[in-house]
Scaffold this motif. Sequence first.
Motif, PDB file in Angstrom:
ATOM      1  N   ALA A 140     -24.177 -43.324  43.627  1.00 40.20           N
ATOM      2  CA  ALA A 140     -23.099 -43.071  42.665  1.00 40.20           C
ATOM      3  C   ALA A 140     -22.083 -42.168  43.358  1.00 40.20           C
ATOM      4  O   ALA A 140     -22.307 -41.679  44.465  1.00 40.20           O
ATOM      5  CB  ALA A 140     -23.650 -42.405  41.423  1.00 40.20           C
ATOM      6  N   ILE A 141     -20.941 -41.961  42.709  1.00 42.69           N
ATOM      7  CA  ILE A 141     -19.916 -41.116  43.311  1.00 42.69           C
ATOM      8  C   ILE A 141     -20.495 -39.744  43.605  1.00 42.69           C
ATOM      9  O   ILE A 141     -20.152 -39.106  44.589  1.00 42.69           O
ATOM     10  CB  ILE A 141     -18.699 -41.014  42.353  1.00 42.69           C
ATOM     11  N   ARG A 142     -21.412 -39.312  42.738  1.00 44.03           N
ATOM     12  CA  ARG A 142     -22.074 -38.031  42.985  1.00 44.03           C
ATOM     13  C   ARG A 142     -23.522 -38.329  43.350  1.00 44.03           C
ATOM     14  O   ARG A 142     -24.334 -38.650  42.489  1.00 44.03           O
ATOM     15  CB  ARG A 142     -22.006 -37.164  41.732  1.00 44.03           C
ATOM     16  N   SER A 143     -23.848 -38.282  44.633  1.00 42.43           N
ATOM     17  CA  SER A 143     -25.189 -38.680  45.059  1.00 42.43           C
ATOM     18  C   SER A 143     -25.609 -37.901  46.285  1.00 42.43           C
ATOM     19  O   SER A 143     -24.803 -37.633  47.173  1.00 42.43           O
ATOM     20  CB  SER A 143     -25.200 -40.175  45.375  1.00 42.43           C
ATOM     21  N   GLY A 144     -26.887 -37.559  46.339  1.00 43.92           N
ATOM     22  CA  GLY A 144     -27.421 -36.873  47.509  1.00 43.92           C
ATOM     23  C   GLY A 144     -27.329 -37.738  48.752  1.00 43.92           C
ATOM     24  O   GLY A 144     -27.226 -37.241  49.868  1.00 43.92           O
ATOM     25  N   ALA A 165     -21.935 -48.698  38.758  1.00 42.63           N
ATOM     26  CA  ALA A 165     -21.638 -47.299  39.111  1.00 42.63           C
ATOM     27  C   ALA A 165     -22.485 -46.854  40.295  1.00 42.63           C
ATOM     28  O   ALA A 165     -22.081 -45.977  41.061  1.00 42.63           O
ATOM     29  CB  ALA A 165     -21.904 -46.394  37.916  1.00 42.63           C
ATOM     30  N   MET A 166     -23.640 -47.490  40.482  1.00 44.08           N
ATOM     31  CA  MET A 166     -24.537 -47.083  41.568  1.00 44.08           C
ATOM     32  C   MET A 166     -24.073 -47.597  42.927  1.00 44.08           C
ATOM     33  O   MET A 166     -24.692 -47.312  43.946  1.00 44.08           O
ATOM     34  CB  MET A 166     -25.961 -47.557  41.289  1.00 44.08           C
ATOM     35  N   SER A 167     -23.008 -48.383  42.947  1.00 43.89           N
ATOM     36  CA  SER A 167     -22.441 -48.804  44.229  1.00 43.89           C
ATOM     37  C   SER A 167     -21.121 -48.105  44.517  1.00 43.89           C
ATOM     38  O   SER A 167     -20.561 -48.256  45.610  1.00 43.89           O
ATOM     39  CB  SER A 167     -22.233 -50.327  44.251  1.00 43.89           C
ATOM     40  N   ALA A 168     -20.630 -47.322  43.558  1.00 42.31           N
ATOM     41  CA  ALA A 168     -19.302 -46.713  43.713  1.00 42.31           C
ATOM     42  C   ALA A 168     -19.234 -45.812  44.944  1.00 42.31           C
ATOM     43  O   ALA A 168     -18.226 -45.787  45.656  1.00 42.31           O
ATOM     44  CB  ALA A 168     -18.943 -45.921  42.455  1.00 42.31           C
ATOM     45  N   GLY A 169     -20.328 -45.094  45.209  1.00 37.94           N
ATOM     46  CA  GLY A 169     -20.334 -44.209  46.375  1.00 37.94           C
ATOM     47  C   GLY A 169     -20.263 -45.006  47.677  1.00 37.94           C
ATOM     48  O   GLY A 169     -19.549 -44.627  48.607  1.00 37.94           O
TER      49      GLY A 169
END
Lengths: 440, 440
Positions: B255-259, B284-288
């Motif tokens: 996500a955009i905010r992901s470790g 959303a889980m591919s946005a990052g």
Amino acid sequence: MSRTHARTKPQSEVEARAALMRAADVGDALMGRLISQHGAQQAVEAIRARTLPSEFIAREAQQERPQDLTSRLHTWYARLAAANPAADLKAGQSSGARLIIPGDAEWPTQLDQLGPSRPLGLWVHGNADLRFSCLKSVAVVGARAATPYGSYVAAEFGVGLSESGWTVVSGGAYGVDGAAHKGALAAGSPTVVVLACGVDICYPSDHESLFTSVKEQGVVISECPPGVHPTRARFLIRNRLIAALSRGTVVVEAAIRSGALNTATHALSLNRHLGALPGPITSAMSAGCHRLLRERKAVCVTSSDDMIDLVGVMGDDLAPQIRAPAVPRDRLNEPTKRVLDAVPARGGAGPASIAVAAGVSLDAALSALGGLAAAGYIERTPKGWRLRKQTTAYRKAPDSAALEPPPTPEPDPTDTPPFPDDFPDLDYDHPQPHEPHNVP
Amino acid sequence: MSRTHARTKPQSEVEARAALMRAADVGDALMGRLISQHGAQQAVEAIRARTLPSEFIAREAQQERPQDLTSRLHTWYARLAAANPAADLKAGQSSGARLIIPGDAEWPTQLDQLGPSRPLGLWVHGNADLRFSCLKSVAVVGARAATPYGSYVAAEFGVGLSESGWTVVSGGAYGVDGAAHKGALAAGSPTVVVLACGVDICYPSDHESLFTSVKEQGVVISECPPGVHPTRARFLIRNRLIAALSRGTVVVEAAIRSGALNTATHALSLNRHLGALPGPITSAMSAGCHRLLRERKAVCVTSSDDMIDLVGVMGDDLAPQIRAPAVPRDRLNEPTKRVLDAVPARGGAGPASIAVAAGVSLDAALSALGGLAAAGYIERTPKGWRLRKQTTAYRKAPDSAALEPPPTPEPDPTDTPPFPDDFPDLDYDHPQPHEPHNVP
């Protein structure tokens, strides 16, 4: 639906070009050079006389790959003999279309970048002004055999681009093309359909009502004379127009073997922006897009805003930056976070051991503990400080992306601690209940 | 499951580092500099004596952001006082783990690139050799809250990388990490789990059996002493190890905010290869991942072969080029294609008008028509030549990507025409039945 426009060129010139559009194949660079050097009318006379100007022949001899002028002239002659430009103009105009040629007010001058393979003229059918419509335009292209994902996204792009004042240019085909046009129409904007057949031919036939709406709101155009049907060659050559008319092209879905990639190649060779839309790696219809991304030929585009950011005026049309959701813990300052990390979930720990574990002074630990207790993060028990039950409870159910650690250093630490209610973030890495870090 | 290894350093050095691993936070660069300048044992003595070497203090004063040495020394001192390195080594070894330190045969020297924040030592639990396992390794990272797509792809990568002789390094977390490790185990390869807690702590607890299998086949490692539990800070600092151990990192879902993006940042700062896996723009889980691609920080990776192509030895580990399916029409030469395009689907046309429409000589048209008839593309009727019925039938049902036109110039035209059976390609742009191109 017919529309008058400023005709700056004499009728003779128009008729000459209408005749040559019959004589030459679309994108015939040899014909393009003949016209640019001698004008359309002299070209017609030369072909009818079956003798090309000697200067032209001389120049062509110097071309890298000189062509068999005799056979080409023969072909042009034979077709010209069968052509009837006056009838073409009559047929086109009676169908409601108009023929525009270079120099006309409505001519999109960006096509001049195509050089000798520039269209000899364009048949335009619709209420919009082609040149004006294409000033801010994006080509949305992709597979005819689009997946539901591709069709959905193409329509989204059609709507999004139109709502931001950008015109969608595409090929009017099944799948991505059609979905993009429909999205643009739904947003009440003009859209440009570039056909590989005469504008009086409805191809594909299922798109008759679509093309009717496009003619109302935008334009259907073609470099083919009326009555001409599509062929493979015309589809591939048509693609150069889609790329050349627009500021940039976005490929929504494309298999490894796809006409959309042909349009992409044209866009790159014209130094236009190229975007590609990612999709599941398990989808063959995204493989072409992924190759463009992997080879860094295209920019990864995930929204119409991204595409506008790419083709738009620098700084003027920037895509909004996606922001990560802020979570309460961000608002704790660094030492307070360290202290919170050092507070056990079960049992309890005294301020001294927490201070050692957190690596802060006892005073710092005491004040942080006070703040954390006030904010409801922790509670005092007979055994010492520990995390509040509800926190521990939260820890059992990790699910949202917002629970993951920030990729960047923590935001402004000067904020005050938040309320305990919005607390899921403590979830991040949902650890086991733990004791302080000293060894037993 | 215990494994002996060549210990090249004296026990005193090992005990000193075990003690300092208690005193310092993981990734403590100040401690790293102290040890590199004065050695571990002198560092221990200095801390116990609560007096840092004067040369060290002098050098630190010249650092860009000089730190509060007094408070750090105080923290180290307090933790060292509570530490019992001999007990740590005993506990670790009795649990089946081993402590390796820089200079040991099993030490992965690529970690030295971390400079002063290099781990003081690593607890290793498992039958594989850490250094050897990481010589050809890829970090597969991503969201704990992975979608089914992300978990599926992570497992596929785990299998694919392992089968090609590459070791999967990851964090052993839920979602992408776990799926990648399981894929590697399924392929019978070693895999490396880098924990943010002691190797004797099973976190997350549901992964106990996974970690047991990893210890059998690979290794579970950590820079934390036994019994230490994970904290947010330790997860973020742990990520630098995942990036530093492997030749490259691939982000499967983020996500955009992901470790995972934090690990990606470490990989970039260490000049390691970075790959990102595309996904649906609606996820959303591919946005990052898409942001990494859009900012050109990562290469688009759609298979484990792509990733190996990225991290592998140039030319040695190239990914197989995806080829477009060849379709019969490719095997027709250029004039024959033009003639085929000019043959009507309904009615019929004579060789002369076909030659004019195709723009070839009458002789060329006649020979091409003969070949096309022999190959079953066309048939002769009382009205002239036309496309064979079955062809027209095909034209009604366009569906596959293979029917789209080639993005590139046609392949070798010297081939012979194919049999009529495999004919779908005529489908491309499935035109209306059409007459020759002359106007009526």
